[in-house]
Motif scaffolding. Structure first.
Motif, PDB file in Angstrom:
ATOM      1  N   GLU A 177       0.819  -1.219   0.000  1.00  0.00           N
ATOM      2  CA  GLU A 177       0.000   0.000   0.000  1.00  0.00           C
ATOM      3  C   GLU A 177       0.850   1.264   0.000  1.00  0.00           C
ATOM      4  O   GLU A 177       0.501   2.256  -0.633  1.00  0.00           O
ATOM      5  CB  GLU A 177      -0.937   0.008   1.207  1.00  0.00           C
ATOM      6  N   ASP A 178       1.976   1.228   0.707  1.00  0.00           N
ATOM      7  CA  ASP A 178       2.872   2.384   0.698  1.00  0.00           C
ATOM      8  C   ASP A 178       4.281   1.939   1.046  1.00  0.00           C
ATOM      9  O   ASP A 178       4.518   0.803   1.458  1.00  0.00           O
ATOM     10  CB  ASP A 178       2.388   3.493   1.649  1.00  0.00           C
ATOM     11  N   GLY A 179       5.230   2.857   0.859  1.00  0.00           N
ATOM     12  CA  GLY A 179       6.618   2.572   1.143  1.00  0.00           C
ATOM     13  C   GLY A 179       7.096   3.305   2.382  1.00  0.00           C
ATOM     14  O   GLY A 179       6.438   4.223   2.888  1.00  0.00           O
ATOM     15  N   ASP A 180       8.253   2.898   2.880  1.00  0.00           N
ATOM     16  CA  ASP A 180       8.807   3.451   4.104  1.00  0.00           C
ATOM     17  C   ASP A 180       9.757   4.599   3.761  1.00  0.00           C
ATOM     18  O   ASP A 180      10.966   4.421   3.659  1.00  0.00           O
ATOM     19  CB  ASP A 180       9.541   2.359   4.882  1.00  0.00           C
ATOM     20  N   GLY A 181       9.188   5.768   3.556  1.00  0.00           N
ATOM     21  CA  GLY A 181       9.994   6.926   3.214  1.00  0.00           C
ATOM     22  C   GLY A 181       9.198   7.970   2.471  1.00  0.00           C
ATOM     23  O   GLY A 181       7.967   7.935   2.430  1.00  0.00           O
ATOM     24  N   GLU A 182       9.928   8.904   1.863  1.00  0.00           N
ATOM     25  CA  GLU A 182       9.295  10.025   1.165  1.00  0.00           C
ATOM     26  C   GLU A 182       9.345   9.873  -0.349  1.00  0.00           C
ATOM     27  O   GLU A 182       8.994  10.794  -1.077  1.00  0.00           O
ATOM     28  CB  GLU A 182       9.994  11.343   1.561  1.00  0.00           C
ATOM     29  N   GLY A 183       9.797   8.718  -0.817  1.00  0.00           N
ATOM     30  CA  GLY A 183       9.938   8.528  -2.259  1.00  0.00           C
ATOM     31  C   GLY A 183       8.610   8.289  -2.954  1.00  0.00           C
ATOM     32  O   GLY A 183       7.537   8.285  -2.346  1.00  0.00           O
ATOM     33  N   GLU A 184       8.695   8.021  -4.247  1.00  0.00           N
ATOM     34  CA  GLU A 184       7.504   7.801  -5.068  1.00  0.00           C
ATOM     35  C   GLU A 184       7.416   6.378  -5.587  1.00  0.00           C
ATOM     36  O   GLU A 184       6.441   6.019  -6.240  1.00  0.00           O
ATOM     37  CB  GLU A 184       7.503   8.782  -6.241  1.00  0.00           C
ATOM     38  N   ARG A 185       8.441   5.555  -5.308  1.00  0.00           N
ATOM     39  CA  ARG A 185       8.455   4.184  -5.814  1.00  0.00           C
ATOM     40  C   ARG A 185       8.873   3.226  -4.706  1.00  0.00           C
ATOM     41  O   ARG A 185       9.612   3.590  -3.804  1.00  0.00           O
ATOM     42  CB  ARG A 185       9.441   4.057  -6.983  1.00  0.00           C
TER      43      ARG A 185
END
Length: 329
Positions: free
Chosen positions: A291-299
């Motif tokens: 659902e989401d990643g661990d950080g501020e990135g987009e991928r």
């Protein structure tokens, strides 16, 4: 295309036993109803486990190759025999699902002893079956039960590897050092950080643990939004007939939801995720929603997926009768 070898003579059979370390043989006849019913299962095993000169699946028509059948004391049909280095190491007479399953599990151990699971693509790491975490005691790696051809991955960057690389038996190239591979052996999300992975299975599984490996490259503060992230929120859905849509995956109640943090990832970039075992019995498919990643990135990035647990009865097998039994109503 099937990798199964049809034996055409006693000489061809003898040569096969010399040229391949492990040979799995289906002795059948065209008039045998249980033989026909179990034939698709045998073909799928052949596709999944065959390895050139190491593991070969073969079929012997006992009506046409009576000498081969007699030499191997075939008295009922179907009969399945596993040969190792030309000698019989296992035998199952009749279409007994439980016995066949036991034979398959033993075969998997034999395949692993050859230096890697059958069907691996070789990947960037080379040589042998790789896992980023130890196996829980009493359970085995059952990733080979995934029907790779029917698996589906949504929202991945086509410039990275496809769904097959996730099940590669080789060590990820990111851990091997040296020159980067010509073809990327990992996947990254495309338009945003979400991924949807659908995995149907060859048999009913009891899942104990899922191991996810994610090895993003190092970045600096100026390019944090460009560096792919490790997954953070993961939702698992069981026994779906096909992949979900992203809106559907966000709205549905998951079989289990996991939130990963930095401490969950090992030095080799693997998160060892124990499952609520009671909810993962008799599983025929699994959907993994990142659902989401661990950080501020987009991928987000995934390098490998491993499933740990136990195998059960094979799907679509139905009731299989031994030779001489009347077909069920």
């Amino acid at each position: 295309m099937s990798k199964t070898v049809e034996i055409t003579s006693p000489a061809a059979f003898a040569e096969l036993l010399k040229s391949s370390q492990i040979v799995v043989v289906d002795f059948y006849a065209d008039w045998c109803a249980p033989c026909k019913r179990i034939a698709p299962i045998f073909e799928r095993l052949s596709q999944a486990l065959s390895r050139p000169n190491q593991v070969t699946f073969a079929k012997v028509n006992t009506e046409q190759q009576k000498d081969v059948a007699a030499a191997n004391s075939i008295t009922s049909l179907p009969t399945f025999i596993v040969f190792r280095n030309g000698k019989i190491v296992d035998k199952v007479e009749g279409a007994d699902p439980k016995q066949l399953q036991n034979m398959l599990q033993k075969l998997n151990q034999d395949v692993k002893s050859l230096g890697g699971e059958a069907g691996g693509s070789g990947g960037g790491g080379g040589g042998g079956t790789w896992r980023g975490a130890d196996l829980p005691r009493g359970y085995s790696d059952i990733t080979d039960q995934i029907e790779v051809q029917r698996s589906e991955l949504l929202n991945y960057d086509p410039d990275t590897g496809g769904v097959r690389v996730l099940f590669d038996t080789a060590k990820p190239s990111a851990l091997s050092g040296g020159k980067a591979p010509a073809k990327k052996d990992w996947i990254e999300s495309d338009t945003d950080e979400q991924l949807l992975l659908f995995m149907p299975f060859q048999s009913m599984l009891k899942l104990h643990t899922i191991q996810l490996t994610s090895i993003p490259p190092p970045g600096d503060d100026d390019e944090d939004d460009e560096v792919p992230m490790r997954p953070r929120t993961i939702k698992l859905f069981t026994n779906k007939p096909h992949n979900l849509g992203f809106d559907e995956a966000e709205d549905l109640s998951a079989t289990q939801e996991i939130i990963l943090s930095e401490k969950d990832w090992s030095a080799e970039g693997t998160a060892n995720i124990p499952l609520r075992f009671v909810k993962f019995q008799n599983i025929t498919s699994l959907v993994v929603f990142v659902e989401d990643g661990d950080g501020e990135g987009e991928r987000t990035r995934l390098d490998r997926v491993r499933l740990i647990g136990e195998t059960g009865e094979r799907r679509e097998m139905g009731k299989l009768e031994k030779i001489g039994d009347e077909p069920g109503e």
